[in-house]
Design a protein around this motif. Structure first.
Motif, PDB file in Angstrom:
ATOM      1  N   LEU A 206       0.861  -1.184   0.000  1.00  0.00           N
ATOM      2  CA  LEU A 206       0.000   0.000   0.000  1.00  0.00           C
ATOM      3  C   LEU A 206       0.896   1.232   0.000  1.00  0.00           C
ATOM      4  O   LEU A 206       1.694   1.426   0.923  1.00  0.00           O
ATOM      5  CB  LEU A 206      -0.906   0.007   1.233  1.00  0.00           C
ATOM      6  N   LEU A 207       0.788   2.045  -1.046  1.00  0.00           N
ATOM      7  CA  LEU A 207       1.532   3.301  -1.115  1.00  0.00           C
ATOM      8  C   LEU A 207       0.662   4.419  -0.561  1.00  0.00           C
ATOM      9  O   LEU A 207      -0.442   4.662  -1.050  1.00  0.00           O
ATOM     10  CB  LEU A 207       1.935   3.597  -2.563  1.00  0.00           C
ATOM     11  N   VAL A 208       1.153   5.076   0.478  1.00  0.00           N
ATOM     12  CA  VAL A 208       0.400   6.127   1.142  1.00  0.00           C
ATOM     13  C   VAL A 208       0.805   7.473   0.577  1.00  0.00           C
ATOM     14  O   VAL A 208       1.967   7.886   0.691  1.00  0.00           O
ATOM     15  CB  VAL A 208       0.638   6.093   2.669  1.00  0.00           C
ATOM     16  N   ASP A 209      -0.141   8.162  -0.053  1.00  0.00           N
ATOM     17  CA  ASP A 209       0.116   9.514  -0.551  1.00  0.00           C
ATOM     18  C   ASP A 209       0.154  10.507   0.610  1.00  0.00           C
ATOM     19  O   ASP A 209      -0.610  10.386   1.563  1.00  0.00           O
ATOM     20  CB  ASP A 209      -0.966   9.921  -1.548  1.00  0.00           C
ATOM     21  N   ASP A 210       1.038  11.484   0.533  1.00  0.00           N
ATOM     22  CA  ASP A 210       1.195  12.523   1.557  1.00  0.00           C
ATOM     23  C   ASP A 210       1.294  11.899   2.949  1.00  0.00           C
ATOM     24  O   ASP A 210       0.474  12.170   3.847  1.00  0.00           O
ATOM     25  CB  ASP A 210       0.013  13.498   1.498  1.00  0.00           C
ATOM     26  N   PRO A 211       2.291  11.047   3.176  1.00  0.00           N
ATOM     27  CA  PRO A 211       2.389  10.342   4.455  1.00  0.00           C
ATOM     28  C   PRO A 211       2.580  11.272   5.648  1.00  0.00           C
ATOM     29  O   PRO A 211       2.147  10.953   6.751  1.00  0.00           O
ATOM     30  CB  PRO A 211       3.601   9.426   4.268  1.00  0.00           C
ATOM     31  N   ARG A 212       3.237  12.438   5.407  1.00  0.00           N
ATOM     32  CA  ARG A 212       3.433  13.359   6.535  1.00  0.00           C
ATOM     33  C   ARG A 212       2.090  13.861   7.065  1.00  0.00           C
ATOM     34  O   ARG A 212       1.879  13.963   8.281  1.00  0.00           O
ATOM     35  CB  ARG A 212       4.300  14.540   6.105  1.00  0.00           C
ATOM     36  N   ALA A 213       1.156  14.137   6.170  1.00  0.00           N
ATOM     37  CA  ALA A 213      -0.178  14.571   6.602  1.00  0.00           C
ATOM     38  C   ALA A 213      -0.899  13.449   7.351  1.00  0.00           C
ATOM     39  O   ALA A 213      -1.622  13.697   8.325  1.00  0.00           O
ATOM     40  CB  ALA A 213      -1.001  15.012   5.389  1.00  0.00           C
ATOM     41  N   VAL A 214      -0.688  12.202   6.889  1.00  0.00           N
ATOM     42  CA  VAL A 214      -1.301  11.066   7.573  1.00  0.00           C
ATOM     43  C   VAL A 214      -0.759  10.945   8.991  1.00  0.00           C
ATOM     44  O   VAL A 214      -1.514  10.728   9.952  1.00  0.00           O
ATOM     45  CB  VAL A 214      -1.041   9.764   6.787  1.00  0.00           C
ATOM     46  N   VAL A 215       0.571  11.099   9.145  1.00  0.00           N
ATOM     47  CA  VAL A 215       1.181  11.001  10.470  1.00  0.00           C
ATOM     48  C   VAL A 215       0.661  12.105  11.390  1.00  0.00           C
ATOM     49  O   VAL A 215       0.305  11.862  12.549  1.00  0.00           O
ATOM     50  CB  VAL A 215       2.716  11.053  10.362  1.00  0.00           C
ATOM     51  N   LYS A 216       0.595  13.314  10.884  1.00  0.00           N
ATOM     52  CA  LYS A 216       0.104  14.425  11.706  1.00  0.00           C
ATOM     53  C   LYS A 216      -1.349  14.212  12.132  1.00  0.00           C
ATOM     54  O   LYS A 216      -1.731  14.457  13.270  1.00  0.00           O
ATOM     55  CB  LYS A 216       0.244  15.746  10.941  1.00  0.00           C
ATOM     56  N   ALA A 217      -2.164  13.742  11.188  1.00  0.00           N
ATOM     57  CA  ALA A 217      -3.567  13.478  11.513  1.00  0.00           C
ATOM     58  C   ALA A 217      -3.684  12.357  12.539  1.00  0.00           C
ATOM     59  O   ALA A 217      -4.524  12.414  13.454  1.00  0.00           O
ATOM     60  CB  ALA A 217      -4.345  13.119  10.248  1.00  0.00           C
ATOM     61  N   PHE A 218      -2.838  11.323  12.417  1.00  0.00           N
ATOM     62  CA  PHE A 218      -2.888  10.216  13.359  1.00  0.00           C
ATOM     63  C   PHE A 218      -2.491  10.671  14.760  1.00  0.00           C
ATOM     64  O   PHE A 218      -3.095  10.265  15.757  1.00  0.00           O
ATOM     65  CB  PHE A 218      -1.962   9.095  12.894  1.00  0.00           C
ATOM     66  N   LYS A 219      -1.481  11.545  14.839  1.00  0.00           N
ATOM     67  CA  LYS A 219      -1.050  12.029  16.155  1.00  0.00           C
ATOM     68  C   LYS A 219      -2.164  12.794  16.863  1.00  0.00           C
ATOM     69  O   LYS A 219      -2.274  12.768  18.090  1.00  0.00           O
ATOM     70  CB  LYS A 219       0.180  12.938  16.002  1.00  0.00           C
ATOM     71  N   ARG A 220      -3.003  13.471  16.077  1.00  0.00           N
ATOM     72  CA  ARG A 220      -4.097  14.250  16.685  1.00  0.00           C
ATOM     73  C   ARG A 220      -5.317  13.395  16.978  1.00  0.00           C
ATOM     74  O   ARG A 220      -6.179  13.783  17.766  1.00  0.00           O
ATOM     75  CB  ARG A 220      -4.506  15.398  15.747  1.00  0.00           C
ATOM     76  N   SER A 221      -5.422  12.244  16.339  1.00  0.00           N
ATOM     77  CA  SER A 221      -6.639  11.442  16.414  1.00  0.00           C
ATOM     78  C   SER A 221      -6.654  10.554  17.656  1.00  0.00           C
ATOM     79  O   SER A 221      -5.629  10.318  18.297  1.00  0.00           O
ATOM     80  CB  SER A 221      -6.772  10.572  15.165  1.00  0.00           C
ATOM     81  N   THR A 222      -7.829  10.068  17.973  1.00  0.00           N
ATOM     82  CA  THR A 222      -7.981   9.074  19.035  1.00  0.00           C
ATOM     83  C   THR A 222      -8.405   7.753  18.410  1.00  0.00           C
ATOM     84  O   THR A 222      -8.985   7.723  17.325  1.00  0.00           O
ATOM     85  CB  THR A 222      -9.040   9.511  20.061  1.00  0.00           C
ATOM     86  N   LEU A 223      -8.077   6.666  19.091  1.00  0.00           N
ATOM     87  CA  LEU A 223      -8.479   5.339  18.651  1.00  0.00           C
ATOM     88  C   LEU A 223      -9.417   4.731  19.690  1.00  0.00           C
ATOM     89  O   LEU A 223      -9.236   4.946  20.886  1.00  0.00           O
ATOM     90  CB  LEU A 223      -7.263   4.418  18.489  1.00  0.00           C
ATOM     91  N   ASP A 224     -10.370   3.971  19.234  1.00  0.00           N
ATOM     92  CA  ASP A 224     -11.266   3.263  20.146  1.00  0.00           C
ATOM     93  C   ASP A 224     -10.588   1.943  20.534  1.00  0.00           C
ATOM     94  O   ASP A 224     -11.020   0.859  20.156  1.00  0.00           O
ATOM     95  CB  ASP A 224     -12.612   3.010  19.461  1.00  0.00           C
ATOM     96  N   ASP A 225      -9.495   2.075  21.299  1.00  0.00           N
ATOM     97  CA  ASP A 225      -8.639   0.923  21.550  1.00  0.00           C
ATOM     98  C   ASP A 225      -8.619   0.458  23.004  1.00  0.00           C
ATOM     99  O   ASP A 225      -7.835  -0.431  23.360  1.00  0.00           O
ATOM    100  CB  ASP A 225      -7.206   1.203  21.092  1.00  0.00           C
ATOM    101  N   VAL A 226      -9.456   1.023  23.865  1.00  0.00           N
ATOM    102  CA  VAL A 226      -9.466   0.612  25.273  1.00  0.00           C
ATOM    103  C   VAL A 226      -9.952  -0.828  25.408  1.00  0.00           C
ATOM    104  O   VAL A 226      -9.435  -1.604  26.220  1.00  0.00           O
ATOM    105  CB  VAL A 226     -10.320   1.570  26.127  1.00  0.00           C
ATOM    106  N   SER A 227     -10.933  -1.226  24.591  1.00  0.00           N
ATOM    107  CA  SER A 227     -11.423  -2.597  24.651  1.00  0.00           C
ATOM    108  C   SER A 227     -10.337  -3.580  24.232  1.00  0.00           C
ATOM    109  O   SER A 227     -10.156  -4.632  24.856  1.00  0.00           O
ATOM    110  CB  SER A 227     -12.660  -2.763  23.758  1.00  0.00           C
ATOM    111  N   CYS A 228      -9.600  -3.246  23.177  1.00  0.00           N
ATOM    112  CA  CYS A 228      -8.479  -4.080  22.741  1.00  0.00           C
ATOM    113  C   CYS A 228      -7.453  -4.207  23.858  1.00  0.00           C
ATOM    114  O   CYS A 228      -6.979  -5.312  24.167  1.00  0.00           O
ATOM    115  CB  CYS A 228      -7.842  -3.474  21.495  1.00  0.00           C
ATOM    116  N   PHE A 229      -7.117  -3.097  24.478  1.00  0.00           N
ATOM    117  CA  PHE A 229      -6.137  -3.092  25.561  1.00  0.00           C
ATOM    118  C   PHE A 229      -6.619  -3.926  26.744  1.00  0.00           C
ATOM    119  O   PHE A 229      -5.873  -4.744  27.291  1.00  0.00           O
ATOM    120  CB  PHE A 229      -5.881  -1.648  26.007  1.00  0.00           C
TER     121      PHE A 229
END
Length: 342
Positions: A206-229
């Motif tokens: 999978l080639l990710v276009d504009d990966p820097r924007a993806v990284v920045k968006a991911f850093k700001r985002s939250t994940l619904d990962d408490v159940s997984c944890f």
């Protein structure tokens, strides 16, 4: 349609959370001491054992034999290779396990420019700690298993819950004397080489276009990962015992005891936490499990069309279940026979 589970749960998690965006190849108790970690009985399957069973897939006069690989396994587990050796001796091709890579769609200098933005990408937004993120009872249970398997690692306290769960799994597997299943694949590849069998990779990139924007968006985002944890923390001790049981079952061809509904549920929960976020969907990561399965099925179709016999290696967790590869083969009209039916 549910997505295949696979260790994609871990590889996709790492792809979102670290440099694998460049290339991605899972009454409150008091903290216990590291010495209280459960000791697994060493497994050495000896004597005349059938070894892992092979699934038989047929269409007309064409046959596909599938070896399901298990990971992790005890370091000293042994298995008899007679059946897979004989299968390869009469095979036209060996289909290798699917391989996933997630890379930035940029050149070398673009990758260098991306590296600084990856610093701290595993950490929770706004420098939140696990104690601030988790329910108090879950955090207390986390402290207990962290003391047993990870020890005094302060850095992990600032991880997002899903990355803390990955760290817990890695360290617990290491302390329990387990290893990845790479030796299984290497053994099969060596046998294929001995018989001059053509090896067919199943690569998905999978080639990710504009990966820097993806990284920045991911850093700001939250994940619904408490159940997984939470499931990871609550299941870790039982999982280590289950790994011993499943390794024995795998090496002796006991298909019934290879099934692990608890593990399957946990993997699906963690995979959903990774792929259902907006950032993952915009980057195309949410589509990876489906695309990998589609690519593997197409590879099987091609091999079955021109080989009288083909052999494939696939992780057990991808084969089994209502949404597994075996179910997909049946849906395409293939006849699938379990090793238990032989």
């Amino acid at each position: 349609m549910k997505r295949p589970r696979l260790a994609l749960a871990l590889s996709l998690c790492l792809a979102l959370g670290a440099s694998p965006l460049l290339s991605a190849q899972t009454a409150p108790p008091l903290p216990a001491s590291a010495s209280s970690a459960p000791l697994l009985e060493a497994i050495t399957v000896s004597g005349v054992q059938p070894g892992p069973g092979l699934w038989t897939v047929t269409r007309g006069d064409h046959t596909l034999l599938i070896l399901g690989t298990l990971s992790p396994i005890p370091r000293d587990v042994t298995w008899k290779t007679d059946q897979i050796d004989d299968a390869l001796a009469h095979a036209g091709e060996l289909i290798l396990p699917p391989k996933v890579e997630i890379k930035p769609n940029v050149g070398f200098f673009g990758r260098l420019a991306l590296l600084p933005s990856l610093i701290g990408v595993r950490n929770a937004p706004d420098d939140a700690t696990l104690q601030q993120t988790l329910p108090p009872d879950v955090y207390q249970r986390w402290l207990a298993v962290k003391a047993r398997y990870i020890g005094d690692n302060r850095k992990v306290e600032r991880y997002r819950p899903i990355f803390a769960a990955v760290e817990l799994y890695k360290e617990a597997v290491k302390k329990a004397g387990l290893r990845k299943s790479g030796d299984i694949t290497r053994t099969v590849v060596d046998l294929a080489t001995k018989h001059n069998v053509r090896q067919v990779p199943v690569p998905y990139t999978l080639l990710v276009d504009d990966p820097r924007a993806v990284v920045k968006a991911f850093k700001r985002s939250t994940l619904d990962d408490v159940s997984c944890f939470t499931q990871s923390v609550d299941n870790i001790d039982a999982q280590l015992a289950d790994m011993t049981r499943r390794a024995n079952a795998w090496a002796t061809g006991d298909m019934t005891n290879l099934r692990d509904d608890r593990r399957a549920k946990q993997l699906q929960t963690c995979l959903d936490a990774i792929t259902e976020g907006g950032v993952a969907q915009r980057a195309g990561i949410a589509d990876v499990p489906r695309e990998v399965r589609t690519l593997w099925l197409a590879t099987v179709d091609d091999a079955m069309a021109h080989n009288a016999q083909t052999v494939a290696i696939v992780p057990i967790d991808d084969l089994l279940g209502d949404d597994g590869y075996l179910a997909a083969l049946k849906a395409k009209g293939y006849t699938v026979q379990s090793p238990d039916d032989e």
